[in-house]
Write a protein that holds these residues in place. Structure first.
Motif, PDB file in Angstrom:
ATOM      1  N   ARG A  81       0.827  -1.213   0.000  1.00 58.93           N
ATOM      2  CA  ARG A  81       0.000   0.000   0.000  1.00 58.93           C
ATOM      3  C   ARG A  81       0.860   1.260   0.000  1.00 58.93           C
ATOM      4  N   GLN A  82       1.868   1.305   0.868  1.00 63.04           N
ATOM      5  CA  GLN A  82       2.665   2.523   1.014  1.00 63.04           C
ATOM      6  C   GLN A  82       3.476   2.847  -0.236  1.00 63.04           C
ATOM      7  N   HIS A  83       3.995   1.822  -0.903  1.00 57.77           N
ATOM      8  CA  HIS A  83       4.901   2.043  -2.040  1.00 57.77           C
ATOM      9  C   HIS A  83       4.241   1.768  -3.388  1.00 57.77           C
ATOM     10  N   ARG A  84       2.927   1.561  -3.390  1.00 57.26           N
ATOM     11  CA  ARG A  84       2.161   1.365  -4.632  1.00 57.26           C
ATOM     12  C   ARG A  84       2.780   0.241  -5.469  1.00 57.26           C
ATOM     13  N   ILE A  85       2.991  -0.891  -4.841  1.00 59.29           N
ATOM     14  CA  ILE A  85       3.618  -2.034  -5.494  1.00 59.29           C
ATOM     15  C   ILE A  85       2.609  -2.734  -6.401  1.00 59.29           C
ATOM     16  N   ALA A  86       3.058  -3.112  -7.589  1.00 65.41           N
ATOM     17  CA  ALA A  86       2.202  -3.823  -8.535  1.00 65.41           C
ATOM     18  C   ALA A  86       2.615  -5.281  -8.720  1.00 65.41           C
ATOM     19  N   SER A  87       3.883  -5.612  -8.424  1.00 67.30           N
ATOM     20  CA  SER A  87       4.377  -6.974  -8.632  1.00 67.30           C
ATOM     21  C   SER A  87       5.236  -7.404  -7.455  1.00 67.30           C
ATOM     22  N   VAL A  88       5.059  -8.659  -7.046  1.00 69.80           N
ATOM     23  CA  VAL A  88       5.875  -9.272  -5.997  1.00 69.80           C
ATOM     24  C   VAL A  88       6.709 -10.360  -6.661  1.00 69.80           C
ATOM     25  N   LEU A  89       8.031 -10.244  -6.557  1.00 69.67           N
ATOM     26  CA  LEU A  89       8.948 -11.158  -7.225  1.00 69.67           C
ATOM     27  C   LEU A  89       9.590 -12.082  -6.195  1.00 69.67           C
ATOM     28  N   LEU A  90       9.516 -13.386  -6.431  1.00 74.51           N
ATOM     29  CA  LEU A  90      10.153 -14.371  -5.563  1.00 74.51           C
ATOM     30  C   LEU A  90      11.431 -14.839  -6.246  1.00 74.51           C
ATOM     31  N   ALA A  91      12.571 -14.528  -5.620  1.00 72.56           N
ATOM     32  CA  ALA A  91      13.859 -14.780  -6.272  1.00 72.56           C
ATOM     33  C   ALA A  91      14.329 -16.209  -6.108  1.00 72.56           C
ATOM     34  N   ASP A  92      13.872 -16.901  -5.073  1.00 73.95           N
ATOM     35  CA  ASP A  92      14.405 -18.235  -4.779  1.00 73.95           C
ATOM     36  C   ASP A  92      13.361 -19.291  -5.119  1.00 73.95           C
ATOM     37  N   PRO A  93      13.579 -20.087  -6.175  1.00 72.10           N
ATOM     38  CA  PRO A  93      12.600 -21.122  -6.521  1.00 72.10           C
ATOM     39  C   PRO A  93      12.532 -22.243  -5.495  1.00 72.10           C
ATOM     40  N   ARG A  94      13.479 -22.250  -4.556  1.00 71.86           N
ATOM     41  CA  ARG A  94      13.452 -23.277  -3.509  1.00 71.86           C
ATOM     42  C   ARG A  94      12.581 -22.861  -2.323  1.00 71.86           C
ATOM     43  N   THR A  95      11.949 -21.709  -2.380  1.00 64.64           N
ATOM     44  CA  THR A  95      11.070 -21.278  -1.289  1.00 64.64           C
ATOM     45  C   THR A  95      10.008 -22.343  -1.041  1.00 64.64           C
ATOM     46  N   PRO A  96       9.843 -22.804   0.212  1.00 63.50           N
ATOM     47  CA  PRO A  96       8.849 -23.856   0.482  1.00 63.50           C
ATOM     48  C   PRO A  96       7.456 -23.445   0.030  1.00 63.50           C
ATOM     49  N   ALA A  97       6.707 -24.426  -0.480  1.00 65.22           N
ATOM     50  CA  ALA A  97       5.367 -24.138  -0.977  1.00 65.22           C
ATOM     51  C   ALA A  97       4.473 -23.546   0.109  1.00 65.22           C
ATOM     52  N   ALA A  98       4.653 -24.013   1.353  1.00 63.68           N
ATOM     53  CA  ALA A  98       3.839 -23.473   2.441  1.00 63.68           C
ATOM     54  C   ALA A  98       4.100 -21.986   2.628  1.00 63.68           C
ATOM     55  N   ARG A  99       5.374 -21.564   2.475  1.00 64.41           N
ATOM     56  CA  ARG A  99       5.700 -20.149   2.616  1.00 64.41           C
ATOM     57  C   ARG A  99       5.112 -19.341   1.460  1.00 64.41           C
ATOM     58  N   VAL A 100       5.158 -19.897   0.250  1.00 61.30           N
ATOM     59  CA  VAL A 100       4.578 -19.207  -0.903  1.00 61.30           C
ATOM     60  C   VAL A 100       3.079 -19.028  -0.706  1.00 61.30           C
ATOM     61  N   ARG A 101       2.408 -20.067  -0.212  1.00 64.19           N
ATOM     62  CA  ARG A 101       0.966 -19.954   0.026  1.00 64.19           C
ATOM     63  C   ARG A 101       0.670 -18.903   1.087  1.00 64.19           C
ATOM     64  N   GLU A 102       1.533 -18.824   2.099  1.00 65.58           N
ATOM     65  CA  GLU A 102       1.346 -17.812   3.143  1.00 65.58           C
ATOM     66  C   GLU A 102       1.477 -16.407   2.568  1.00 65.58           C
ATOM     67  N   ILE A 103       2.453 -16.204   1.691  1.00 62.83           N
ATOM     68  CA  ILE A 103       2.646 -14.891   1.069  1.00 62.83           C
ATOM     69  C   ILE A 103       1.431 -14.516   0.232  1.00 62.83           C
ATOM     70  N   ILE A 104       0.918 -15.467  -0.531  1.00 62.73           N
ATOM     71  CA  ILE A 104      -0.244 -15.195  -1.376  1.00 62.73           C
ATOM     72  C   ILE A 104      -1.468 -14.890  -0.518  1.00 62.73           C
ATOM     73  N   ALA A 105      -1.622 -15.639   0.579  1.00 62.15           N
ATOM     74  CA  ALA A 105      -2.757 -15.382   1.463  1.00 62.15           C
ATOM     75  C   ALA A 105      -2.671 -13.995   2.089  1.00 62.15           C
ATOM     76  N   LEU A 106      -1.462 -13.560   2.456  1.00 64.21           N
ATOM     77  CA  LEU A 106      -1.285 -12.227   3.023  1.00 64.21           C
ATOM     78  C   LEU A 106      -1.705 -11.140   2.036  1.00 64.21           C
ATOM     79  N   CYS A 107      -1.458 -11.414   0.750  1.00 64.92           N
ATOM     80  CA  CYS A 107      -1.706 -10.398  -0.284  1.00 64.92           C
ATOM     81  C   CYS A 107      -3.046 -10.591  -0.982  1.00 64.92           C
TER      82      CYS A 107
END
Length: 678
Positions: free
Chosen positions: A236-262
């Motif tokens: 909200r503060q920085h008017r972000i349009a895209s979230v980039l995940l740099a590490d393809p090894r990020t656990p799926a549970a963490r990715v789902r948590e990030i998506i749920a937050l957003c």
């Protein structure tokens, strides 16, 4: 914005682009323009360094004496300057500072400059002693500082100017503002690529790291804005349009948590492909992919050593029915990759068969590859095909799989799924094949659909023949797959693209799933490993279709229930609310390797042949009621089609606002809980 403002903005963007082009051109002239003459470039670099050293020494003496240089130092200045230039150029040449990449220079190159400058100053002090040039000690210190600054400026300022021009041109041109999630090595590599690339496609605003402990620190000059828990506020503060995940090894549970937050942030998500995970130093912003359901599976990816598969198939002859389909096509690709000597692709869909054969021929030019248009329902042509090629391994993937359609066409399901399988296994027996693998489905367990019941009969058919044949027969049972021709993912994408609604059959509907490469790799290991006549693939935990729908809406940059509705339409004929993988009689199973279980299933009934004869007569007559009754006699657990509706009795549609968020899986749209138009 008015027309004048728009013109001014366009002019500013054009000016910045021209500036950037000028800087890039200067860099190319300095860095790559000397391709015609490397020596000319080195000469320019040495000349600039020599002038810098000369100016640095004179400036140092001038500063030491407040602008009034005594005569004695004026007289010794030419000799001292010549000595300094010779030493500086020698040290710079030894440190290879003339071989410089303006675009890629970093900390290591800065340390090379520092080392060369310190070494040059030490030698210069020694030279003044030998030449009896009593310069003040402060002159040496000032000259070191000025020379190092000059050498660094001539090498790093072009890069800084290019980066500045790029950032401003991206901003004015409307490039999407982006944050990178992570603070590791992969994050730094991706950030540097975005900053160096002439057309990165994103305006990098900052980083979001795991817990926010590094907030206000910087990576490559870009700030860390906070932790993952602060991501919605940062967006909200920085008017972000895209979230980039740099590490393809990020656990799926963490990715789902990030998506749920957003879920309410309306942002797009990108991730570095897994194929780039091990390419250290080569992460590229241009290679970012959309996050897909495969990235969010609630289990670890199935890991297997391809050398296992190679030992089973290398140098052998293989035949695959249904080779134009998703599973059959991937089986062909994995067989080709693992060194089969001959591969025969069989299918009725000539277009898909041709395209898949063309792709394999291009990727594996040394493979003895044949594409045959044939119908598995025709026994004699299929037998002749087997006798012509004499395959050692036969994989039977051809089948009718669409549950609601087969409810309306039970005769076609029987002809293809039951008697097509019978013809294929008889062909394998007649041509002397050593191994036969049937691709089955979890819908064969306590079936409620015609499709599931016919696949259950197919399992019984091949196991019955195995009792009288030298062919080693294995039926491999698994659930829905991502990316298949009838996958739910493209259906949901189409519905989201047109603004919804996304249709789901029931809020509690769940399915098991696997990716196509996972399923086919395990099919090869289970089917050819000699473990038993019925293998079941472990697909992890079932997934709620409603969770999949909500997460896919979020991934598209929309808010479930606000931008795109989720509508519940009721279960269709033949569909289950939840799938099973084992019958009650098969509960006793043995795990033979990771993700593969061998079950002890009841033997086929002794009068199977008589029942099959009756089933064939009914199918030839198109007697739908008789077919359903015959299927119930062969498969006593067949419960017949379920009714539409949330409780099995009503087809009324309901709409969810504020749709589900969280876990995501991927499923086969043929019976995946998605209500697609037929």
């Amino acid at each position: 914005m008015g027309q004048g403002g728009s013109v001014q903005l366009d002019g500013a963007v054009a000016s910045l682009r021209r500036l950037r082009a000028v800087v890039a051109g200067a860099m190319r002239v300095t860095e790559a323009g000397a391709r015609a003459s490397a020596g000319a470039r080195y000469a320019v670099m040495f000349a600039v360094d020599g002038i810098a050293a000369m100016v640095a020494l004179r400036t140092a003496i001038w500063l030491r004496f407040d602008g009034e240089i005594p005569l004695r130092y004026e007289q010794m200045l030419p000799v001292a300057t010549a000595a300094l230039m010779a030493i500086r150029l020698s040290c710079n040449g030894f440190a290879r500072l003339h071989r410089w990449s303006f675009r890629l220079a970093g900390l290591a190159e800065a340390l090379r400059i520092a080392a060369a400058c310190v070494a040059g100053s030490v030698l210069f002090v020694a030279a003044t002693k030998l030449l009896e040039l009593p310069l003040p000690r402060t002159v040496f210190a000032l000259e070191l500082f000025l020379s190092a600054s000059a050498f660094g400026a001539t090498r790093f300022l072009p890069r800084a100017a290019f980066r500045w021009a790029g950032i401003w041109s991206q901003s004015l041109a409307g490039a999407p503002r982006a944050v990178i999630v992570g603070a590791g090595h992969a994050t730094e590599l991706l950030a540097r690529d975005l900053l160096r690339s002439p057309n990165p496609g994103y305006q990098l605003v900052g980083f979001v790291e795991e817990d926010g402990h590094m907030a206000r620190c910087r990576i490559a000059g870009i700030p860390i804005l906070g932790g993952i828990q602060h991501l919605p506020k940062i967006i909200r503060q920085h008017r972000i349009a895209s979230v980039l995940l740099a590490d393809p090894r990020t656990p799926a549970a963490r990715v789902r948590e990030i998506i749920a937050l957003c879920a309410t942030s309306r942002v797009r998500f990108k991730i570095v492909p897994a194929s780039w995970a091990d390419l250290e130093g080569r992460l590229s912003g241009a290679r970012l992919d959309d996050i897909s359901p495969e990235d969010l599976l609630p289990r670890a990816a199935v890991a297997f050593d391809e050398s296992e598969v190679r030992r089973l198939v290398e140098g052998r002859r293989a035949l695959v029915t249904g080779a134009g389909g998703s599973i059959g096509g991937e089986l062909c690709r994995q067989l080709a990759r693992n060194g089969v000597d001959q591969l025969v692709m069989v299918d009725m869909n000539e277009n898909e068969l041709y395209l898949r054969r063309l792709a394999l021929a291009e990727d594996f030019p040394g493979l003895d590859l044949h594409a045959e248009v044939a119908d598995v329902r025709e026994a004699e042509p299929l037998r002749r095909l087997g006798l012509r090629y004499r395959p050692q391994d036969v994989f039977h993937a051809a089948a009718h799989k669409h549950v609601p359609l087969m409810e309306d066409a039970p005769a076609e399901a029987v002809k293809n799924n039951v008697f097509g399988t019978l013809n294929a296994v008889r062909m394998a027996d007649a041509c002397g094949a050593e191994r036969f693998v049937l691709i089955s489905t979890d819908k064969a367990v306590n079936p409620t659909s015609v499709m599931g019941a016919t696949k259950r009969v197919a399992e019984l058919v091949v196991r019955d023949l195995a009792r009288r044949s030298r062919v080693r027969v294995t039926a491999v049972r698994f659930g829905n797959v991502l990316g298949s021709a009838g996958s739910v993912v493209p259906i949901f994408k189409r519905q989201i693209a047109r603004g919804g609604p996304v249709t789901v059959t029931h809020p509690d509907c769940t399915r098991y799933f696997m990716t196509i490469p996972e399923a086919c790799g395990l099919v090869l290991l289970a089917g050819l490993g000699g473990h038993g006549d019925l293998c079941v693939l472990d697909m992890g935990e079932p997934i709620r279709i409603a969770d999949l729908a909500g997460s896919m809406i979020t991934l598209s940059g929309h808010v479930p229930g606000e931008d795109v509705d989720i509508v519940y339409t009721g279960l269709r004929p033949g569909e289950k609310l939840c799938e099973e993988v084992l019958t009650e009689q098969e509960e006793r199973s043995l795990v033979v390797r990771n993700r593969i279980r061998v079950t002890h299933s009841p033997a086929p009934p002794p009068d199977l042949h008589e029942r099959m004869d009756e089933l064939q007569r009914l199918a030839d007559r198109g007697d739908a009621a008789g077919i359903l009754a015959a299927l119930r006699t062969i498969v006593p657990t067949y419960r017949g089609p379920a009714r539409n509706g949330r409780d099995g009795t009503s087809s009324r549609a309901t709409t969810e606002r504020g749709g589900p968020r969280g876990r995501v899986g991927g499923l086969d749209g043929r019976d995946s809980g998605v209500a697609s138009p037929l």
